[in-house]
Design an enzyme around this catalytic site. Sequence first.
Site, PDB file in Angstrom:
ATOM      1  N   HIS A  96       0.152  -4.816  -9.577  1.00  0.00           N
ATOM      2  CA  HIS A  96      -0.018  -4.875  -8.295  1.00  0.00           C
ATOM      3  C   HIS A  96      -0.602  -3.517  -8.643  1.00  0.00           C
ATOM      4  CE1 HIS A  96      -1.013  -3.656  -3.840  1.00  0.00           C
ATOM      5  NE2 HIS A  96      -1.211  -5.174  -4.103  1.00  0.00           N
ATOM      6  N   GLU A 173      -8.208  -7.768  -7.695  1.00  0.00           N
ATOM      7  CA  GLU A 173      -7.591  -6.982  -6.073  1.00  0.00           C
ATOM      8  C   GLU A 173      -9.011  -5.520  -6.611  1.00  0.00           C
ATOM      9  OE1 GLU A 173      -4.453  -7.984  -3.603  1.00  0.00           O
ATOM     10  OE2 GLU A 173      -3.721  -7.055  -5.188  1.00  0.00           O
TER      11      GLU A 173
END
Length: 260
Positions: A96, A173
Site C-alpha cells: 500500500h 491506486e
Amino acid sequence: MAKNLIVANWKMYPTLSDSLVLASSIKGHLDELSAVEVVLAPPMSWLITLKQEWRHWPRHLHLAAQNIWSEDQGAFTGEVSAYFLKDVVDYAIVGHSERRRYNSETNDLIREKVHACLRWRIKPILCVGETKRLFDSDNRLDSYRWSVVEKQLSEGLYGVKGEDIERVTIAYEPVWSIGGGRAAPKTYVELTVARIREYLKGKYGRAIADQVTILYGGSVEADNAADYLSLTDIGGLLVGSLSLKAKEFLRICRLASVKL
Ligand code: PGA
C-alpha cells in the site's frame, strides 16, 4: 464472469469496539449481497477477535491483513508473518502506498511479501500507483511516468508463476487520489488499467491475464463507484475512508453486486 471484489481498508482508524460494530453491521446485510465478494481489512490487532466473533462467516465475506512480513519466523520485532496469519485471513494488502511512504517499503520487499502470501495460500492484493498524474496536458500517457507503475508491477510480481498469478489481485491506486475527494477521472482509470492488463498479457499470456482481478482505489464513494465498476478491466474496488461508514460501504457493495 467473476464476482466483483470490494475491499474495505479500515487503516488504523477503528478501535476494537468500532471494528466489531462495523463488521456486524456489514455482515448483517450480506445475505442479500451474495453476488459480491467482500473483504474487510481491520487493524492487525483486531483480526483474531473478529475471526473468533463469528464461527460462521458468510462464504463471501473475508478478512484481510493490511500488511504482512516476508519471512515466516525469526528476529523481526514487531512484524507478523503470512505463516502466522494463514488460518486467520484469506487476503493481505501488500505494498500500500502508505507503507511505501511511511515504512520505506521497496519493490524488492513487496515482492518477497507477495511470495510469502502465495506460499501460505493467502491471496495478495498488490497495490501499485503513481504519485504524479500519468497523463500529459493532451491526455496522453507519459511513458516516463508510466514506467513507475510498470516497475512496481514487474518487480512486485517477479518470480510469480502463471499458475499463481490468478491468486494475485492488483489494486491500482493513484497515490494522488487517495484520501478523499480526489478520485481519478473514469477515463484516466480506464486507460491506465487497460495498460496494466496489457502488461499482464505480455507477461502471462491473454488467457491467464484475463483471470487477474484489477481493483481501483482512491477516494471511492457510492457516487462514483458505479463509474469505475462499469469499466471492462475493473473487477472491484479498494475503499478506504468510506468503508468506515457501514451504510455508505454497503451502498457500494450493492452497486457491485449488480455487475455480473
Ligand atoms: P481512500 O483510501 O478511499 O480513503 O482514498 C484508499 C486506500 O488508501 O486504499
